[in-house]
Design a protein around this motif. Structure first.
Motif, PDB file in Angstrom:
ATOM      1  N   ILE A 200       0.826  -1.211   0.000  1.00  0.00           N
ATOM      2  CA  ILE A 200       0.000   0.000   0.000  1.00  0.00           C
ATOM      3  C   ILE A 200       0.864   1.268   0.000  1.00  0.00           C
ATOM      4  O   ILE A 200       0.537   2.251  -0.653  1.00  0.00           O
ATOM      5  CB  ILE A 200      -0.973   0.003   1.204  1.00  0.00           C
ATOM      6  CG1 ILE A 200      -1.895  -1.199   1.135  1.00  0.00           C
ATOM      7  CG2 ILE A 200      -1.762   1.286   1.268  1.00  0.00           C
ATOM      8  CD1 ILE A 200      -2.753  -1.242  -0.098  1.00  0.00           C
ATOM      9  N   GLY A 201       1.978   1.241   0.701  1.00  0.00           N
ATOM     10  CA  GLY A 201       2.865   2.404   0.717  1.00  0.00           C
ATOM     11  C   GLY A 201       3.457   2.707  -0.650  1.00  0.00           C
ATOM     12  O   GLY A 201       3.655   3.866  -1.019  1.00  0.00           O
ATOM     13  N   ARG A 202       3.719   1.668  -1.418  1.00  0.00           N
ATOM     14  CA  ARG A 202       4.243   1.873  -2.767  1.00  0.00           C
ATOM     15  C   ARG A 202       3.149   2.336  -3.729  1.00  0.00           C
ATOM     16  O   ARG A 202       3.422   3.047  -4.681  1.00  0.00           O
ATOM     17  CB  ARG A 202       4.900   0.595  -3.281  1.00  0.00           C
ATOM     18  CG  ARG A 202       6.215   0.314  -2.608  1.00  0.00           C
ATOM     19  CD  ARG A 202       7.189   1.447  -2.878  1.00  0.00           C
ATOM     20  NE  ARG A 202       8.479   1.166  -2.261  1.00  0.00           N
ATOM     21  CZ  ARG A 202       9.562   1.867  -2.500  1.00  0.00           C
ATOM     22  NH1 ARG A 202       9.532   2.881  -3.320  1.00  0.00           N
ATOM     23  NH2 ARG A 202      10.683   1.580  -1.887  1.00  0.00           N
ATOM     24  N   PHE A 203       1.905   1.898  -3.506  1.00  0.00           N
ATOM     25  CA  PHE A 203       0.800   2.470  -4.279  1.00  0.00           C
ATOM     26  C   PHE A 203       0.691   3.971  -3.997  1.00  0.00           C
ATOM     27  O   PHE A 203       0.439   4.765  -4.887  1.00  0.00           O
ATOM     28  CB  PHE A 203      -0.530   1.792  -3.938  1.00  0.00           C
ATOM     29  CG  PHE A 203      -0.791   0.525  -4.685  1.00  0.00           C
ATOM     30  CD1 PHE A 203      -0.919   0.514  -6.060  1.00  0.00           C
ATOM     31  CD2 PHE A 203      -0.909  -0.672  -4.002  1.00  0.00           C
ATOM     32  CE1 PHE A 203      -1.170  -0.660  -6.748  1.00  0.00           C
ATOM     33  CE2 PHE A 203      -1.160  -1.851  -4.680  1.00  0.00           C
ATOM     34  CZ  PHE A 203      -1.287  -1.844  -6.057  1.00  0.00           C
ATOM     35  N   TYR A 204       0.903   4.358  -2.741  1.00  0.00           N
ATOM     36  CA  TYR A 204       0.826   5.770  -2.342  1.00  0.00           C
ATOM     37  C   TYR A 204       1.886   6.612  -3.048  1.00  0.00           C
ATOM     38  O   TYR A 204       1.605   7.728  -3.481  1.00  0.00           O
ATOM     39  CB  TYR A 204       0.974   5.873  -0.818  1.00  0.00           C
ATOM     40  CG  TYR A 204       1.051   7.273  -0.275  1.00  0.00           C
ATOM     41  CD1 TYR A 204      -0.067   8.093  -0.241  1.00  0.00           C
ATOM     42  CD2 TYR A 204       2.253   7.779   0.207  1.00  0.00           C
ATOM     43  CE1 TYR A 204       0.005   9.376   0.263  1.00  0.00           C
ATOM     44  CE2 TYR A 204       2.332   9.060   0.706  1.00  0.00           C
ATOM     45  CZ  TYR A 204       1.203   9.851   0.733  1.00  0.00           C
ATOM     46  OH  TYR A 204       1.285  11.135   1.225  1.00  0.00           O
ATOM     47  N   THR A 205       3.103   6.087  -3.173  1.00  0.00           N
ATOM     48  CA  THR A 205       4.171   6.858  -3.819  1.00  0.00           C
ATOM     49  C   THR A 205       4.096   6.816  -5.339  1.00  0.00           C
ATOM     50  O   THR A 205       4.810   7.552  -6.001  1.00  0.00           O
ATOM     51  CB  THR A 205       5.560   6.362  -3.375  1.00  0.00           C
ATOM     52  OG1 THR A 205       5.706   5.003  -3.743  1.00  0.00           O
ATOM     53  CG2 THR A 205       5.767   6.553  -1.895  1.00  0.00           C
ATOM     54  N   GLY A 206       3.255   5.940  -5.902  1.00  0.00           N
ATOM     55  CA  GLY A 206       3.086   5.884  -7.343  1.00  0.00           C
ATOM     56  C   GLY A 206       3.833   4.756  -8.025  1.00  0.00           C
ATOM     57  O   GLY A 206       3.753   4.607  -9.236  1.00  0.00           O
ATOM     58  N   HIS A 207       4.543   3.945  -7.276  1.00  0.00           N
ATOM     59  CA  HIS A 207       5.286   2.814  -7.845  1.00  0.00           C
ATOM     60  C   HIS A 207       4.346   1.613  -7.936  1.00  0.00           C
ATOM     61  O   HIS A 207       4.414   0.671  -7.136  1.00  0.00           O
ATOM     62  CB  HIS A 207       6.505   2.471  -6.986  1.00  0.00           C
ATOM     63  CG  HIS A 207       7.496   3.573  -6.914  1.00  0.00           C
ATOM     64  ND1 HIS A 207       7.556   4.442  -5.851  1.00  0.00           N
ATOM     65  CD2 HIS A 207       8.449   3.957  -7.778  1.00  0.00           C
ATOM     66  CE1 HIS A 207       8.524   5.316  -6.059  1.00  0.00           C
ATOM     67  NE2 HIS A 207       9.082   5.048  -7.232  1.00  0.00           N
ATOM     68  N   THR A 208       3.461   1.611  -8.925  1.00  0.00           N
ATOM     69  CA  THR A 208       2.425   0.584  -9.003  1.00  0.00           C
ATOM     70  C   THR A 208       2.995  -0.784  -9.368  1.00  0.00           C
ATOM     71  O   THR A 208       2.484  -1.801  -8.899  1.00  0.00           O
ATOM     72  CB  THR A 208       1.348   0.983 -10.026  1.00  0.00           C
ATOM     73  OG1 THR A 208       1.966   1.247 -11.280  1.00  0.00           O
ATOM     74  CG2 THR A 208       0.596   2.202  -9.557  1.00  0.00           C
ATOM     75  N   GLY A 209       4.017  -0.846 -10.176  1.00  0.00           N
ATOM     76  CA  GLY A 209       4.605  -2.137 -10.532  1.00  0.00           C
ATOM     77  C   GLY A 209       5.180  -2.842  -9.323  1.00  0.00           C
ATOM     78  O   GLY A 209       4.956  -4.047  -9.109  1.00  0.00           O
TER      79      GLY A 209
ATOM     80  N   ALA B 297       4.365  -2.236  -6.231  1.00  0.00           N
ATOM     81  CA  ALA B 297       3.268  -2.497  -5.299  1.00  0.00           C
ATOM     82  C   ALA B 297       2.497  -3.751  -5.697  1.00  0.00           C
ATOM     83  O   ALA B 297       2.139  -4.569  -4.836  1.00  0.00           O
ATOM     84  CB  ALA B 297       2.342  -1.300  -5.250  1.00  0.00           C
ATOM     85  N   VAL B 298       2.250  -3.940  -6.987  1.00  0.00           N
ATOM     86  CA  VAL B 298       1.549  -5.143  -7.444  1.00  0.00           C
ATOM     87  C   VAL B 298       2.415  -6.376  -7.188  1.00  0.00           C
ATOM     88  O   VAL B 298       1.906  -7.430  -6.770  1.00  0.00           O
ATOM     89  CB  VAL B 298       1.177  -5.008  -8.939  1.00  0.00           C
ATOM     90  CG1 VAL B 298       0.706  -6.332  -9.510  1.00  0.00           C
ATOM     91  CG2 VAL B 298       0.101  -3.952  -9.111  1.00  0.00           C
ATOM     92  N   ALA B 299       3.722  -6.266  -7.377  1.00  0.00           N
ATOM     93  CA  ALA B 299       4.618  -7.391  -7.100  1.00  0.00           C
ATOM     94  C   ALA B 299       4.582  -7.745  -5.615  1.00  0.00           C
ATOM     95  O   ALA B 299       4.521  -8.932  -5.257  1.00  0.00           O
ATOM     96  CB  ALA B 299       6.036  -7.052  -7.538  1.00  0.00           C
TER      97      ALA B 299
END
Length: 133
Positions: A83-92, A94-96
């Motif tokens: 979720i923290g990586r979704f927040y920063t915009g690193h969706t790839g 975050a999905v991994a």
């Protein structure tokens, strides 16, 4: 009539005005025609620039992101599935992290928790390359 045989006296010649010639030192740097990146624009006061509304990183000179590193790190630790990586915009990434957490029945959440600690301690950047506040 003008006498061309007579040489002019150098002391009789008029001297040009030195103020009309510009800078006397040719090696003196001229100021840039625009303010440097991140400098406050005129009329906005000290420390405020519309190009960097949250300020400028003193080490790199880049404007700060609109995201906060404390929020990203706490989200990453408390909800350890990216979720923290979704927040920063690193969706790839975050999905991994989400897939690893789901496929390992939660054991892969350690990756997200360690990543959250790195977000809190390190110098993280958002997806645009700007440092988090």
């Amino acid at each position: 009539m003008v006498d061309f045989t007579k040489r002019p006296d150098p002391e009789e010649e008029p001297r040009p005005d030195s103020s009309a010639q510009g800078p006397q030192n040719p090696y003196q740097p001229t100021p840039p025609p625009y303010p440097p990146y991140g400098a406050p624009a005129p009329g906005y006061g000290y420390g405020h620039s519309p190009a960097a509304p949250w300020g400028v990183d003193p080490l790199s000179g880049l404007p700060y992101s609109d995201k906060q590193k404390v929020v990203a790190g706490v989200l990453q630790i408390l909800l350890p599935f990216g979720i923290g990586r979704f927040y920063t915009g690193h969706t790839g990434l975050a999905v991994a992290q989400l897939l690893v957490c789901l496929l390992t029945c939660g054991i892969g959440g350690l990756w997200s928790m360690i990543d959250g600690i790195i977000l809190l301690v390190g110098n993280p950047r958002d997806v645009g390359g700007r440092p988090l506040r």
